[in-house]
Design a protein around this motif. Structure first.
Motif, PDB file in Angstrom:
ATOM      1  N   GLU A  44      18.978 -23.290   1.507  1.00 55.36           N
ATOM      2  CA  GLU A  44      17.168 -22.376   0.640  1.00 55.36           C
ATOM      3  C   GLU A  44      16.358 -23.772   0.150  1.00 55.36           C
ATOM      4  O   GLU A  44      15.373 -23.592   0.154  1.00 55.36           O
ATOM      5  N   ASN A  45      16.868 -25.193  -0.172  1.00 57.06           N
ATOM      6  CA  ASN A  45      15.683 -25.811  -0.469  1.00 57.06           C
ATOM      7  C   ASN A  45      15.240 -26.264   1.027  1.00 57.06           C
ATOM      8  O   ASN A  45      14.489 -26.234   0.830  1.00 57.06           O
ATOM      9  N   ALA A  46      15.695 -26.272   1.386  1.00 53.23           N
ATOM     10  CA  ALA A  46      15.345 -26.876   3.234  1.00 53.23           C
ATOM     11  C   ALA A  46      13.855 -25.845   3.665  1.00 53.23           C
ATOM     12  O   ALA A  46      13.163 -26.069   3.988  1.00 53.23           O
ATOM     13  N   TYR A  47      14.538 -24.387   3.741  1.00 51.09           N
ATOM     14  CA  TYR A  47      13.524 -23.411   3.939  1.00 51.09           C
ATOM     15  C   TYR A  47      12.829 -24.123   2.895  1.00 51.09           C
ATOM     16  O   TYR A  47      11.515 -23.465   3.092  1.00 51.09           O
ATOM     17  N   TYR A  48      12.241 -24.195   1.531  1.00 45.70           N
ATOM     18  CA  TYR A  48      11.067 -24.349   1.051  1.00 45.70           C
ATOM     19  C   TYR A  48      10.647 -25.280   0.732  1.00 45.70           C
ATOM     20  O   TYR A  48       9.744 -25.119   0.842  1.00 45.70           O
ATOM     21  N   GLN A  49      11.288 -26.050   1.607  1.00 47.90           N
ATOM     22  CA  GLN A  49      10.170 -27.200   2.106  1.00 47.90           C
ATOM     23  C   GLN A  49       9.870 -27.757   3.216  1.00 47.90           C
ATOM     24  O   GLN A  49       8.337 -28.072   3.784  1.00 47.90           O
ATOM     25  N   GLY A  51      10.420 -24.652   5.697  1.00 52.62           N
ATOM     26  CA  GLY A  51      10.546 -23.379   6.498  1.00 52.62           C
ATOM     27  C   GLY A  51      11.275 -23.315   7.206  1.00 52.62           C
ATOM     28  O   GLY A  51      12.385 -23.472   7.348  1.00 52.62           O
ATOM     29  N   MET A  52      10.918 -22.345   8.230  1.00 49.00           N
ATOM     30  CA  MET A  52      11.915 -21.217   9.651  1.00 49.00           C
ATOM     31  C   MET A  52      13.000 -23.127   9.497  1.00 49.00           C
ATOM     32  O   MET A  52      13.489 -22.464  10.644  1.00 49.00           O
ATOM     33  N   ARG A  53      11.700 -23.918  10.133  1.00 46.70           N
ATOM     34  CA  ARG A  53      12.045 -25.709  10.800  1.00 46.70           C
ATOM     35  C   ARG A  53      13.413 -25.630  10.110  1.00 46.70           C
ATOM     36  O   ARG A  53      14.158 -26.255  10.373  1.00 46.70           O
ATOM     37  N   GLY A  54      13.169 -26.299   8.675  1.00 48.07           N
ATOM     38  CA  GLY A  54      14.052 -26.185   8.292  1.00 48.07           C
ATOM     39  C   GLY A  54      15.699 -25.694   8.059  1.00 48.07           C
ATOM     40  O   GLY A  54      16.519 -26.479   8.253  1.00 48.07           O
ATOM     41  N   LYS A  75      34.035 -15.385  13.035  1.00 45.88           N
ATOM     42  CA  LYS A  75      33.459 -14.698  14.852  1.00 45.88           C
ATOM     43  C   LYS A  75      32.660 -14.217  14.337  1.00 45.88           C
ATOM     44  O   LYS A  75      31.081 -14.825  15.223  1.00 45.88           O
ATOM     45  N   SER A  76      32.508 -13.250  13.922  1.00 44.67           N
ATOM     46  CA  SER A  76      30.888 -11.856  13.734  1.00 44.67           C
ATOM     47  C   SER A  76      29.410 -13.024  12.620  1.00 44.67           C
ATOM     48  O   SER A  76      28.392 -13.173  13.182  1.00 44.67           O
ATOM     49  N   VAL A  77      30.115 -13.934  11.729  1.00 48.93           N
ATOM     50  CA  VAL A  77      29.591 -14.593  10.960  1.00 48.93           C
ATOM     51  C   VAL A  77      28.609 -15.812  11.732  1.00 48.93           C
ATOM     52  O   VAL A  77      27.505 -15.923  11.880  1.00 48.93           O
ATOM     53  N   LYS A  78      29.182 -16.394  12.585  1.00 46.37           N
ATOM     54  CA  LYS A  78      28.854 -17.330  13.938  1.00 46.37           C
ATOM     55  C   LYS A  78      28.031 -17.166  15.052  1.00 46.37           C
ATOM     56  O   LYS A  78      27.088 -17.735  15.164  1.00 46.37           O
ATOM     57  N   ALA A  79      28.324 -15.901  14.830  1.00 43.69           N
ATOM     58  CA  ALA A  79      27.883 -15.062  16.736  1.00 43.69           C
ATOM     59  C   ALA A  79      26.019 -14.577  16.080  1.00 43.69           C
ATOM     60  O   ALA A  79      25.631 -15.133  16.865  1.00 43.69           O
ATOM     61  N   GLU A  80      26.316 -14.351  14.661  1.00 41.98           N
ATOM     62  CA  GLU A  80      24.838 -13.744  13.979  1.00 41.98           C
ATOM     63  C   GLU A  80      24.428 -14.920  13.689  1.00 41.98           C
ATOM     64  O   GLU A  80      22.994 -15.134  13.977  1.00 41.98           O
ATOM     65  N   LEU A  81      24.926 -15.295  13.006  1.00 45.31           N
ATOM     66  CA  LEU A  81      24.115 -17.237  12.455  1.00 45.31           C
ATOM     67  C   LEU A  81      22.859 -17.419  14.221  1.00 45.31           C
ATOM     68  O   LEU A  81      21.986 -17.712  14.112  1.00 45.31           O
ATOM     69  N   ARG A  82      24.184 -17.465  15.175  1.00 47.36           N
ATOM     70  CA  ARG A  82      23.399 -17.920  16.330  1.00 47.36           C
ATOM     71  C   ARG A  82      22.751 -17.687  17.414  1.00 47.36           C
ATOM     72  O   ARG A  82      21.808 -17.834  17.594  1.00 47.36           O
ATOM     73  N   LYS A  83      22.803 -16.126  16.649  1.00 46.89           N
ATOM     74  CA  LYS A  83      21.391 -15.395  17.246  1.00 46.89           C
ATOM     75  C   LYS A  83      20.172 -15.030  16.596  1.00 46.89           C
ATOM     76  O   LYS A  83      19.394 -15.375  17.525  1.00 46.89           O
ATOM     77  N   LEU A  84      20.520 -15.667  15.229  1.00 47.13           N
ATOM     78  CA  LEU A  84      18.697 -15.474  14.799  1.00 47.13           C
ATOM     79  C   LEU A  84      18.685 -16.897  14.517  1.00 47.13           C
ATOM     80  O   LEU A  84      17.191 -16.807  14.679  1.00 47.13           O
ATOM     81  N   ILE A  85      18.810 -17.308  14.856  1.00 51.79           N
ATOM     82  CA  ILE A  85      18.390 -19.134  15.067  1.00 51.79           C
ATOM     83  C   ILE A  85      18.085 -19.378  16.900  1.00 51.79           C
ATOM     84  O   ILE A  85      16.749 -19.858  16.500  1.00 51.79           O
TER      85      ILE A  85
END
Length: 86
Positions: A44-49, A51-54, A75-85
């Protein structure tokens, strides 16, 4: 257990990533889970500082430390995180 992938598909990408990272911070296990949890909590801190890149960078660090986290939810959390980034 709730299905991680099916919940909140209409949320903004950033909110969905934050929700998944809260799951990581609460539930991740494995040899490097403590590092993944630290990166997840700092996202969250990285996002505020930075943005999406952080946020994307933090998620990459989280994922690189989750190889020991096993099971269907992991498995599902990791797969979705990979997809979202992508």
């Amino acid at each position: 257990a709730e299905s991680v992938v099916d919940i909140g598909q209409d949320w903004h990408k950033e909110n969905r990533i934050m929700k998944l990272l809260r799951i990581v911070a609460r539930k991740a296990t494995g040899s490097n889970a403590r590092y993944a949890k630290t990166y997840a909590r700092e996202a969250e801190n990285a996002y505020y500082q930075y943005g999406m890149r952080g946020l994307t960078t933090q998620v990459a660090y989280v994922l690189s430390n989750l190889s020991g986290w096993r099971g269907e939810e992991a498995k599902s959390v990791k797969a979705e995180l990979r997809k979202l980034i992508k």
